[in-house]
Design a protein around this motif. Structure first.
Motif, PDB file in Angstrom:
ATOM      1  N   ALA A  69     -41.095 -53.084 -39.857  1.00  0.00           N
ATOM      2  CA  ALA A  69     -41.775 -51.959 -39.207  1.00  0.00           C
ATOM      3  C   ALA A  69     -42.613 -51.208 -40.236  1.00  0.00           C
ATOM      4  O   ALA A  69     -42.250 -51.117 -41.413  1.00  0.00           O
ATOM      5  CB  ALA A  69     -40.744 -51.013 -38.598  1.00  0.00           C
ATOM      6  N   SER A  78     -42.958 -48.106 -40.449  1.00  0.00           N
ATOM      7  CA  SER A  78     -42.170 -46.961 -40.931  1.00  0.00           C
ATOM      8  C   SER A  78     -41.276 -47.368 -42.103  1.00  0.00           C
ATOM      9  O   SER A  78     -41.102 -46.604 -43.054  1.00  0.00           O
ATOM     10  CB  SER A  78     -41.336 -46.360 -39.800  1.00  0.00           C
ATOM     11  N   LEU A 125     -43.538 -47.803 -45.213  1.00  0.00           N
ATOM     12  CA  LEU A 125     -43.939 -46.502 -45.752  1.00  0.00           C
ATOM     13  C   LEU A 125     -42.749 -45.778 -46.384  1.00  0.00           C
ATOM     14  O   LEU A 125     -42.908 -45.089 -47.397  1.00  0.00           O
ATOM     15  CB  LEU A 125     -44.573 -45.647 -44.652  1.00  0.00           C
ATOM     16  N   ALA A 126     -41.551 -45.944 -45.824  1.00  0.00           N
ATOM     17  CA  ALA A 126     -40.368 -45.291 -46.367  1.00  0.00           C
ATOM     18  C   ALA A 126     -40.031 -45.806 -47.764  1.00  0.00           C
ATOM     19  O   ALA A 126     -39.526 -45.050 -48.600  1.00  0.00           O
ATOM     20  CB  ALA A 126     -39.180 -45.494 -45.429  1.00  0.00           C
ATOM     21  N   ASP A 165     -50.144 -43.280 -41.450  1.00  0.00           N
ATOM     22  CA  ASP A 165     -48.833 -42.954 -40.894  1.00  0.00           C
ATOM     23  C   ASP A 165     -48.315 -44.179 -40.147  1.00  0.00           C
ATOM     24  O   ASP A 165     -49.059 -45.115 -39.855  1.00  0.00           O
ATOM     25  CB  ASP A 165     -48.877 -41.712 -40.002  1.00  0.00           C
ATOM     26  N   ALA A 166     -47.013 -44.161 -39.849  1.00  0.00           N
ATOM     27  CA  ALA A 166     -46.373 -45.332 -39.258  1.00  0.00           C
ATOM     28  C   ALA A 166     -46.958 -45.689 -37.900  1.00  0.00           C
ATOM     29  O   ALA A 166     -47.164 -46.868 -37.602  1.00  0.00           O
ATOM     30  CB  ALA A 166     -44.866 -45.100 -39.150  1.00  0.00           C
ATOM     31  N   LEU A 167     -47.237 -44.710 -37.074  1.00  0.00           N
ATOM     32  CA  LEU A 167     -47.764 -44.981 -35.740  1.00  0.00           C
ATOM     33  C   LEU A 167     -49.099 -45.709 -35.819  1.00  0.00           C
ATOM     34  O   LEU A 167     -49.284 -46.755 -35.193  1.00  0.00           O
ATOM     35  CB  LEU A 167     -47.920 -43.685 -34.940  1.00  0.00           C
ATOM     36  N   CYS A 217     -50.455 -47.310 -38.393  1.00  0.00           N
ATOM     37  CA  CYS A 217     -50.311 -48.632 -39.031  1.00  0.00           C
ATOM     38  C   CYS A 217     -49.816 -49.649 -38.016  1.00  0.00           C
ATOM     39  O   CYS A 217     -50.333 -50.768 -37.951  1.00  0.00           O
ATOM     40  CB  CYS A 217     -49.327 -48.557 -40.195  1.00  0.00           C
ATOM     41  N   SER A 218     -48.824 -49.270 -37.220  1.00  0.00           N
ATOM     42  CA  SER A 218     -48.285 -50.182 -36.208  1.00  0.00           C
ATOM     43  C   SER A 218     -49.330 -50.547 -35.168  1.00  0.00           C
ATOM     44  O   SER A 218     -49.473 -51.715 -34.792  1.00  0.00           O
ATOM     45  CB  SER A 218     -47.076 -49.560 -35.520  1.00  0.00           C
TER      46      SER A 218
END
Length: 140
Positions: free
Chosen positions: A42, A44, A47-48, A109-111, A113-114
């Protein structure tokens, strides 16, 4: 006149001494700060684990693709309409395919990127190509 200055400051990010950071995708000082070449990971999670990513700064998001030569211009037209550049290079490989990167400067941000990963995978599939993953660059 004050209202126009306030609007301009808000738009440029210069209110209260803040300035909008401009990132040039061709800046040789850019460094990869996060990457994800595992389609099961994912955004997220990527990025984490990114220790050098600065969430408040814009980044150059690059998607690594490979497309057949005869499909390049069709893909380029679709990407350009949304502010992406399609350039030679990247990690993409495949018989009869040209390695490319689709890149754009944006806040990371994760959203997003996804969403963009899904979009690039669909674009590659519709154009008889492959999508390999993404990375993001920021000033070192």
């Amino acid at each position: 006149m004050k209202g126009i200055r306030e609007l301009w400051a808000r738009w440029t990010g210069s209110a209260h001494g803040r300035r909008r950071t401009v990132v040039d995708p061709d800046d040789p000082e850019l460094e990869v700060v996060v990457e994800s070449f595992d389609e099961t990971e994912a955004a997220s999670a990527a990025l984490a684990r990114a220790t050098r990513w600065q969430p408040d700064l814009p980044a150059v998001l690059r998607h690594h693709l490979a497309l057949p030569d005869e499909r390049l211009e069709a893909a380029r037209a679709l990407l350009t309409a949304d502010g992406w550049q399609l350039r030679p290079g990247g990690r993409g490989r495949g018989e009869g395919l040209i390695p490319l990167v689709a890149l754009r400067v944006q806040k990371l941000d994760a959203l997003h990127c996804s969403q963009e990963t899904s979009r690039m995978a669909g674009l590659a599939q519709r154009h008889d190509g492959r999508s390999f993953g993404w990375d993001a660059l920021q000033p070192g």
